[in-house]
Design a protein around this motif. Sequence first.
Motif, short mmCIF file in Angstrom:
data_model
loop_
_atom_site.label_atom_id
_atom_site.label_comp_id
_atom_site.label_asym_id
_atom_site.label_seq_id
_atom_site.Cartn_x
_atom_site.Cartn_y
_atom_site.Cartn_z
N TYR A 29 0.81 -1.21 0.00
CA TYR A 29 0.00 0.00 0.00
C TYR A 29 0.85 1.27 0.00
O TYR A 29 0.37 2.34 -0.38
CB TYR A 29 -0.91 0.02 1.22
N CYS A 30 2.11 1.15 0.45
CA CYS A 30 2.98 2.33 0.53
C CYS A 30 3.82 2.53 -0.72
O CYS A 30 4.49 3.56 -0.86
CB CYS A 30 3.91 2.21 1.74
N ASN A 31 3.78 1.57 -1.63
CA ASN A 31 4.57 1.66 -2.85
C ASN A 31 4.07 2.81 -3.73
O ASN A 31 2.88 2.90 -4.02
CB ASN A 31 4.47 0.32 -3.61
N PRO A 32 4.96 3.69 -4.20
CA PRO A 32 4.54 4.85 -4.99
C PRO A 32 3.77 4.48 -6.26
O PRO A 32 2.81 5.16 -6.63
CB PRO A 32 5.87 5.54 -5.33
N LEU A 33 4.18 3.39 -6.93
CA LEU A 33 3.50 3.03 -8.17
C LEU A 33 2.12 2.44 -7.89
O LEU A 33 1.18 2.67 -8.65
CB LEU A 33 4.37 2.04 -8.95
N VAL A 34 1.98 1.70 -6.79
CA VAL A 34 0.66 1.21 -6.40
C VAL A 34 -0.24 2.39 -6.04
O VAL A 34 -1.43 2.41 -6.40
CB VAL A 34 0.77 0.23 -5.22
N ARG A 35 0.31 3.37 -5.35
CA ARG A 35 -0.47 4.56 -5.01
C ARG A 35 -0.89 5.32 -6.27
O ARG A 35 -2.00 5.85 -6.35
CB ARG A 35 0.35 5.46 -4.08
N LEU A 44 -1.39 3.95 -9.23
CA LEU A 44 -2.44 3.14 -9.85
C LEU A 44 -3.78 3.40 -9.19
O LEU A 44 -4.79 3.61 -9.87
CB LEU A 44 -2.06 1.66 -9.76
N LYS A 45 -3.79 3.40 -7.87
CA LYS A 45 -5.05 3.65 -7.15
C LYS A 45 -5.60 5.03 -7.47
O LYS A 45 -6.82 5.20 -7.64
CB LYS A 45 -4.85 3.50 -5.64
N ALA A 46 -4.72 6.03 -7.54
CA ALA A 46 -5.17 7.39 -7.86
C ALA A 46 -5.81 7.44 -9.24
O ALA A 46 -6.83 8.10 -9.45
CB ALA A 46 -4.00 8.36 -7.77
N LEU A 47 -5.23 6.73 -10.20
CA LEU A 47 -5.80 6.69 -11.55
C LEU A 47 -7.19 6.05 -11.53
O LEU A 47 -8.12 6.55 -12.16
CB LEU A 47 -4.87 5.90 -12.49
N VAL A 48 -7.30 4.95 -10.81
CA VAL A 48 -8.60 4.27 -10.72
C VAL A 48 -9.62 5.17 -10.03
O VAL A 48 -10.76 5.33 -10.49
CB VAL A 48 -8.47 2.93 -9.98
N ASP A 49 -9.21 5.80 -8.92
CA ASP A 49 -10.11 6.68 -8.18
C ASP A 49 -10.54 7.89 -9.02
O ASP A 49 -11.66 8.40 -8.86
CB ASP A 49 -9.46 7.16 -6.89
N ASP A 50 -9.67 8.33 -9.92
CA ASP A 50 -9.96 9.49 -10.76
C ASP A 50 -10.78 9.12 -11.99
O ASP A 50 -11.08 9.99 -12.82
CB ASP A 50 -8.66 10.17 -11.21
N GLY A 51 -11.11 7.83 -12.13
CA GLY A 51 -11.95 7.41 -13.24
C GLY A 51 -11.23 7.12 -14.54
O GLY A 51 -11.86 7.09 -15.61
N ALA A 52 -9.92 6.88 -14.48
CA ALA A 52 -9.15 6.65 -15.70
C ALA A 52 -9.64 5.46 -16.49
O ALA A 52 -9.53 5.44 -17.73
CB ALA A 52 -7.67 6.48 -15.36
N ILE A 53 -10.18 4.44 -15.80
CA ILE A 53 -10.70 3.26 -16.52
C ILE A 53 -12.20 3.10 -16.30
O ILE A 53 -12.78 2.04 -16.56
CB ILE A 53 -9.96 1.97 -16.10
N GLY A 54 -12.85 4.15 -15.82
CA GLY A 54 -14.28 4.09 -15.58
C GLY A 54 -14.62 3.31 -14.32
O GLY A 54 -13.81 3.22 -13.39
N GLU A 68 7.39 -2.62 -10.83
CA GLU A 68 8.35 -1.72 -11.46
C GLU A 68 7.69 -0.93 -12.59
O GLU A 68 8.20 0.10 -13.01
CB GLU A 68 9.54 -2.51 -11.99
N ARG A 69 6.54 -1.44 -13.07
CA ARG A 69 5.81 -0.72 -14.11
C ARG A 69 4.39 -1.26 -14.19
O ARG A 69 4.09 -2.34 -13.71
CB ARG A 69 6.49 -0.87 -15.47
N PHE A 70 3.51 -0.48 -14.81
CA PHE A 70 2.20 -0.98 -15.20
C PHE A 70 1.76 -0.24 -16.45
O PHE A 70 2.32 0.81 -16.81
CB PHE A 70 1.17 -0.86 -14.07
N VAL A 71 0.79 -0.82 -17.15
CA VAL A 71 0.35 -0.24 -18.42
C VAL A 71 -1.14 0.07 -18.34
O VAL A 71 -1.96 -0.79 -17.98
CB VAL A 71 0.61 -1.20 -19.60
N LEU A 72 -1.48 1.30 -18.66
CA LEU A 72 -2.86 1.76 -18.70
C LEU A 72 -3.37 1.68 -20.14
O LEU A 72 -2.81 2.29 -21.05
CB LEU A 72 -2.94 3.20 -18.19
N HIS A 73 -4.41 0.89 -20.32
CA HIS A 73 -5.05 0.76 -21.64
C HIS A 73 -6.41 1.45 -21.57
O HIS A 73 -7.30 1.00 -20.84
CB HIS A 73 -5.25 -0.71 -22.01
N ARG A 74 -6.57 2.54 -22.31
CA ARG A 74 -7.86 3.21 -22.36
C ARG A 74 -8.47 3.02 -23.73
O ARG A 74 -7.76 3.07 -24.74
CB ARG A 74 -7.70 4.70 -22.02
#
Length: 230
Positions: free
Chosen positions: A18-24, A26-36, A148-154
């Motif tokens: 939960y403290c990992n910057p990349l996980v945080r 990802l959560k911010a993107l989801v919370d902001d509606g990036a993938i609906g 180490e990375r993740f990919v956002l597909h919109r």
Amino acid sequence: MALAKEHDRFLMEAMWMYCNPLVRRLKALVDDGAIGEVRTVQADFGLAGPFPAAHRLRDPALGGGSLLDLGVYPVSFAHLLLGEPDAVAASAVLSAEGVDLQTGALLSWESGALASLHCSIAGGTGTTASVTGSLGRIDIPAGFFHPERFVLHRDGRDGEEFTADPADGPRTSLRHEAVEVMRALRAGERESPLVPLAGSLAVMRTLDAIRERIGVRYPGEAVSAAAVAG
């Protein structure tokens, strides 16, 4: 938790993911509606083994099995994005000692979201995760709990890759947890907003529900149940 509250002390579960910057991020993107609206979450964590019967991962007296040691990460990932589920279904393969060698769980929410989760000490898995929404998807490759990375597909766009700071490699991942603890202590906080105590209890309730479905009980629980019955 009650003891920490009684003595006015800081307490935090060591859920370093939960403290990992990349996980945080990802959560911010989801919370902001990036993938609906989130529809599905998938995550797995398995080790190849084999582990001998005397190993801690197979010892009931030490809380052995794949669920509590490895499965907590897929479950916590689902909780991070969707909160506590409304229904839990699970199945498992148990060892001769009575701990789970591998467990599959299906969590569901009244929103219609589903989480398909898997953990194992009988086979090495890809340790990947994916969250799919009404407008896109986020895929995390191996090591989703310290990515180490993740990919956002919109929908209708090329994939967008997010990468971790090179200084935040696997060997330094635990430092983010330490930094958050120090930040909270210096601020006089009694719990961390990144790893709230209510969330830790909710995850534990889900793990207990899965154990109930698959029939895993530990020696201390059996004694307690017998004492109550007596």
